[in-house]
Write an enzyme that holds these catalytic residues in place. Structure first.
Site, PDB file in Angstrom:
ATOM      1  CG  HIS A 145      -2.105  -0.895   1.106  1.00  0.00           C
ATOM      2  ND1 HIS A 145      -2.023  -2.247   1.398  1.00  0.00           N
ATOM      3  CD2 HIS A 145      -3.372  -0.680   0.702  1.00  0.00           C
ATOM      4  CE1 HIS A 145      -3.205  -2.797   1.192  1.00  0.00           C
ATOM      5  NE2 HIS A 145      -4.044  -1.878   0.770  1.00  0.00           N
TER       6      HIS A 145
ATOM      7  CE  LYS B 263      -3.839  -0.489   4.862  1.00  0.00           C
ATOM      8  NZ  LYS B 263      -5.124   0.149   5.204  1.00  0.00           N
TER       9      LYS B 263
END
Length: 268
Positions: free
Chosen positions: A156, A160
């Site tokens: 990600h 995040k």
């Protein structure tokens, strides 16, 4: 055509703005409320101003004010924000679509308790493709229950804040359930130094963070002489948005109960 009256939490954020735009273009959904934290510069502005349109809905920090005209709230925020929204939704009878991740077990129990009074779709990933992938993983795990080592790799963007991702954990839960295992007992989240041989009953996780990766997930079934990889890669957050609107529509005729995307997509 009946209009689904939807409020959006985190209305000034990336997901919030994509949801607002998708609602505007949907034809059967109507933006009825917009929420954000009190410190957001968007408070008091028209919720659609970012796109050059006017919705007539202002962004509020007062939860009751933001929900007063809504049938459903879509929430992709943080656990503490979602829990505050949950309490007011339960009080007002507003249904809830929760895409937030990172909840504690106690918070998950609180969501389940609230579902006795209001209808909730709670899923760590609202993507239709991801949920079809989860079904494929269930089938694969049952077929490869012995002789295959299972590793889950997710990647990600650098912003995040939780790891592993909620989607990776859900993949682990689906696989563990299919194998009759408890993920809490068999998950391995870190390896360093002399770890010894791999426990064949374990499910491993690896998390990558960098750049602007929207979300990549791969589950590796590594056997003797072969390996099978089942992957899902997101190139845009649009898939989460479209799935969450589908979840909101699913709740139309439901007054209570806790559902997930397998229910929404009829995959059970």
């Amino acid at each position: 055509m009946k209009q689904h009256k939807i409020a959006v939490a985190g209305a000034s954020g990336r997901m919030g703005q994509m949801l607002i735009d998708a609602i505007r273009q949907s034809g059967d959904c109507e933006l009825s409320g917009a929420l954000d934290v009190a410190a957001s510069p968007g408070i008091g502005a028209d919720a659609a101003a970012f796109s050059g349109h006017t919705s007539g809905v202002l962004i509020h920090s007062d939860i009751r004010q933001g929900l007063k005209n809504a049938d459903v709230l879509i929430d992709f925020t943080r656990p503490e924000g979602t829990m505050a929204h949950l309490a007011v939704c339960r009080e007002l009878g507003v249904k809830l679509v929760i895409g937030t991740t990172g909840f504690s077990e106690a918070q998950k129990a609180e969501i389940a308790a609230a579902a006795k009074d209001i209808a909730i779709v709670f899923a760590p990933n609202m993507s239709v493709g991801v949920n079809v992938t989860l079904k494929l993983l269930e089938m694969a795990a049952k077929a490869m229950s012995t002789g295959y080592d299972i590793e889950i790799i997710e990647a990600h963007h650098r912003h995040k804040v939780d790891a592993p991702s909620g989607t990776a954990l859900k993949m682990g839960e689906v696989i563990a359930d299919a194998l009759g295992r408890d993920l809490k007992e068999c998950a391995v989240y870190a390896r360093e130094g002399v770890t010894g041989e791999r426990d064949p009953s374990s499910i491993g996780f690896a998390a990558i963070r960098g750049g602007d990766i929207v979300g990549d997930h791969t589950v590796l079934f590594a056997g003797t002489g072969e390996r099978i990889e089942i992957s899902h890669k997101s190139s845009s957050r649009a898939n989460y948005v479209l799935g969450s609107l589908r979840a909101a529509r699913f709740l139309e005729n439901r007054t209570s109960g806790l559902f997930d995307m397998f229910d929404v997509l009829n995959l059970k």
